[in-house]
Design a protein around this motif. Structure first.
Motif, PDB file in Angstrom:
ATOM      1  N   ARG A   1     -10.849  -3.819   0.096  1.00  0.00           N
ATOM      2  CA  ARG A   1     -11.569  -4.537   1.148  1.00  0.00           C
ATOM      3  C   ARG A   1     -10.628  -5.571   1.737  1.00  0.00           C
ATOM      4  NH1 ARG A   1     -15.005  -9.239   1.336  1.00  0.00           N
ATOM      5  NH2 ARG A   1     -14.616  -9.495  -0.888  1.00  0.00           N
ATOM      6  N   SER A   2     -10.268  -5.382   2.997  1.00  0.00           N
ATOM      7  CA  SER A   2      -9.403  -6.336   3.684  1.00  0.00           C
ATOM      8  C   SER A   2     -10.265  -7.471   4.226  1.00  0.00           C
ATOM      9  CB  SER A   2      -8.654  -5.646   4.825  1.00  0.00           C
ATOM     10  OG  SER A   2      -7.862  -6.573   5.541  1.00  0.00           O
ATOM     11  N   VAL A   3      -9.941  -8.679   3.834  1.00  0.00           N
ATOM     12  CA  VAL A   3     -10.689  -9.856   4.254  1.00  0.00           C
ATOM     13  C   VAL A   3     -10.041 -10.499   5.474  1.00  0.00           C
ATOM     14  CG1 VAL A   3     -11.528 -12.124   3.518  1.00  0.00           C
ATOM     15  CG2 VAL A   3     -11.457 -10.227   1.886  1.00  0.00           C
TER      16      VAL A   3
ATOM     17  N   ILE B   1      -5.284   4.610   5.309  1.00  0.00           N
ATOM     18  CA  ILE B   1      -5.825   4.273   6.620  1.00  0.00           C
ATOM     19  C   ILE B   1      -6.868   3.170   6.482  1.00  0.00           C
ATOM     20  CG2 ILE B   1      -7.509   6.163   6.446  1.00  0.00           C
ATOM     21  CD1 ILE B   1      -7.353   6.446   9.497  1.00  0.00           C
ATOM     22  N   HIS B   2      -6.722   2.124   7.315  1.00  0.00           N
ATOM     23  CA  HIS B   2      -7.751   1.103   7.451  1.00  0.00           C
ATOM     24  C   HIS B   2      -8.805   1.609   8.420  1.00  0.00           C
ATOM     25  CE1 HIS B   2      -5.998  -2.529   5.525  1.00  0.00           C
ATOM     26  NE2 HIS B   2      -4.836  -1.981   5.846  1.00  0.00           N
ATOM     27  N   VAL B   3     -10.073   1.480   8.061  1.00  0.00           N
ATOM     28  CA  VAL B   3     -11.153   1.894   8.952  1.00  0.00           C
ATOM     29  C   VAL B   3     -12.070   0.698   9.230  1.00  0.00           C
ATOM     30  CG1 VAL B   3     -11.097   4.290   8.193  1.00  0.00           C
ATOM     31  CG2 VAL B   3     -12.597   2.674   7.012  1.00  0.00           C
ATOM     32  N   PHE B   4     -12.725   0.741  10.391  1.00  0.00           N
ATOM     33  CA  PHE B   4     -13.664  -0.298  10.808  1.00  0.00           C
ATOM     34  C   PHE B   4     -13.013  -1.675  10.819  1.00  0.00           C
ATOM     35  CE2 PHE B   4     -16.622   3.098   9.791  1.00  0.00           C
ATOM     36  CZ  PHE B   4     -17.574   2.978  10.809  1.00  0.00           C
ATOM     37  N   ALA B   5     -11.776  -1.761  11.308  1.00  0.00           N
ATOM     38  CA  ALA B   5     -11.092  -3.061  11.392  1.00  0.00           C
ATOM     39  C   ALA B   5     -11.586  -3.821  12.624  1.00  0.00           C
ATOM     40  CB  ALA B   5      -9.581  -2.866  11.472  1.00  0.00           C
TER      41      ALA B   5
ATOM     42  N   ASP C   1      -8.737  -7.269  -1.316  1.00  0.00           N
ATOM     43  CA  ASP C   1      -9.267  -7.213  -2.671  1.00  0.00           C
ATOM     44  C   ASP C   1      -9.469  -5.758  -3.077  1.00  0.00           C
ATOM     45  OD1 ASP C   1      -9.437 -10.018  -2.733  1.00  0.00           O
ATOM     46  OD2 ASP C   1     -11.433  -9.978  -1.818  1.00  0.00           O
ATOM     47  N   LEU C   2      -9.045  -5.413  -4.292  1.00  0.00           N
ATOM     48  CA  LEU C   2      -9.244  -4.070  -4.810  1.00  0.00           C
ATOM     49  C   LEU C   2     -10.711  -3.870  -5.173  1.00  0.00           C
ATOM     50  CD1 LEU C   2      -7.977  -1.375  -5.743  1.00  0.00           C
ATOM     51  CD2 LEU C   2      -7.617  -2.445  -7.983  1.00  0.00           C
ATOM     52  N   VAL C   3     -11.323  -2.838  -4.582  1.00  0.00           N
ATOM     53  CA  VAL C   3     -12.733  -2.539  -4.825  1.00  0.00           C
ATOM     54  C   VAL C   3     -12.884  -1.413  -5.842  1.00  0.00           C
ATOM     55  CG1 VAL C   3     -14.868  -1.692  -3.755  1.00  0.00           C
ATOM     56  CG2 VAL C   3     -13.408  -3.305  -2.521  1.00  0.00           C
ATOM     57  N   ARG C   4     -12.006  -0.427  -5.760  1.00  0.00           N
ATOM     58  CA  ARG C   4     -12.152   0.767  -6.594  1.00  0.00           C
ATOM     59  C   ARG C   4     -10.789   1.400  -6.801  1.00  0.00           C
ATOM     60  NH1 ARG C   4     -16.364   4.651  -7.462  1.00  0.00           N
ATOM     61  NH2 ARG C   4     -15.590   6.785  -7.683  1.00  0.00           N
ATOM     62  N   SER C   5     -10.545   1.915  -8.008  1.00  0.00           N
ATOM     63  CA  SER C   5      -9.301   2.621  -8.305  1.00  0.00           C
ATOM     64  C   SER C   5      -9.644   3.858  -9.132  1.00  0.00           C
ATOM     65  CB  SER C   5      -8.337   1.718  -9.071  1.00  0.00           C
ATOM     66  OG  SER C   5      -7.065   2.309  -9.181  1.00  0.00           O
TER      67      SER C   5
ATOM     68  N   SER D   1     -11.728  -5.086   7.204  1.00  0.00           N
ATOM     69  CA  SER D   1     -11.712  -3.624   7.236  1.00  0.00           C
ATOM     70  C   SER D   1     -11.730  -3.100   5.802  1.00  0.00           C
ATOM     71  CB  SER D   1     -10.463  -3.119   7.964  1.00  0.00           C
ATOM     72  OG  SER D   1      -9.284  -3.478   7.257  1.00  0.00           O
ATOM     73  N   TYR D   2     -11.673  -1.781   5.685  1.00  0.00           N
ATOM     74  CA  TYR D   2     -11.513  -1.140   4.379  1.00  0.00           C
ATOM     75  C   TYR D   2     -10.304  -0.213   4.442  1.00  0.00           C
ATOM     76  CZ  TYR D   2     -15.842  -2.956   2.532  1.00  0.00           C
ATOM     77  OH  TYR D   2     -16.825  -3.806   2.078  1.00  0.00           O
ATOM     78  N   LEU D   3      -9.448  -0.313   3.421  1.00  0.00           N
ATOM     79  CA  LEU D   3      -8.265   0.530   3.322  1.00  0.00           C
ATOM     80  C   LEU D   3      -8.523   1.617   2.294  1.00  0.00           C
ATOM     81  CD1 LEU D   3      -5.276   1.251   3.839  1.00  0.00           C
ATOM     82  CD2 LEU D   3      -4.666  -0.429   2.076  1.00  0.00           C
TER      83      LEU D   3
END
Length: 212
Positions: free
Chosen positions: A128-130, A84-88, A136-140, A102-104
């Motif tokens: 982090r969706s730009v 889920i993308h949030v805060f788009a 961009d991958l922030v955390r895995s 947003s953030y996925l």
């Protein structure tokens, strides 16, 4: 501090829990084979890598996203995921890789990932969706300690998901009914308060259904 609760309600759509008189929000079946069947929202295209439904929900401050998900097929190739993308800040009404700014939050199973940054097997990612074309991958996070839960019995179950995002501090908490009182947490954002007008629910390489 007032907490705004967002839930997947009747017909699987997100509605703010401000009262029964609230209308269902605007939504767009942007990519994939989405259908409203009974009280659940289904994505039935097992092969689509970028299935997505956009749902317009104003977001600011502390938020809770609560729903359940059920696997419906497509995992025979040992690859699939949902998130889920949030805060788009915007939504693209057609196929897209990202979802505005947003953030996925993503749960993934991949027996042979193409990226060294994605663990083999069960894992979770934060992107982090730009824009609609760049993420961009922030955390895995490697979740293979829990891969045994992906058995035939559980795959047929409705799995509750509850995600708490503090749009002021950026803290994210993800809860599981499998471990009452336990949660994982991390931070997103750049330290400034987040606001958004859309969420986007999506799947990759699998069919799934969502509801309360």
């Amino acid at each position: 501090m007032k907490k705004v609760i967002i839930l997947f309600a009747i017909l699987g759509l997100l509605v703010p829990m401000f009262g029964a008189d609230h209308a269902l929000p605007e939504y767009q079946f942007a990519q994939g084979d989405w259908k409203l069947l009974g009280d659940r929202l289904y994505q039935l295209d097992e092969d689509e890598p970028l299935a997505k439904v956009n749902i317009k929900v104003p977001q600011a401050g502390p938020m809770v996203y609560a729903f359940n998900v059920r696997y419906e097929g497509g995992g025979e190739d040992l690859h699939g995921g949902f998130g889920i993308h949030v805060f788009a800040d915007s939504a693209h009404p057609r196929k897209s890789w990202g979802s505005g700014k947003s953030y996925l939050l993503w749960l993934n199973y991949d027996a042979d990932p193409v990226s060294d940054d994605i663990p083999e097997g069960l894992s979770a990612q934060v992107y982090r969706s730009v824009s609609h074309t760049r993420m961009d991958l922030v955390r895995s996070v490697d979740l293979n300690d829990y891969a045994h839960l992906l058995n035939a019995e559980n795959l047929n179950s409705r799995v509750p998901v509850r995600i708490v995002v503090n749009g002021i501090s950026g803290q994210v908490r993800i809860y599981s009914d499998l471990y009452p009182g336990y949660y994982v947490y991390f931070y997103i954002g750049d330290g400034s308060p987040m606001k958004g007008d859309w969420v986007a629910l999506r799947t990759n390489g699998m069919a799934a259904s969502f509801g309360m």
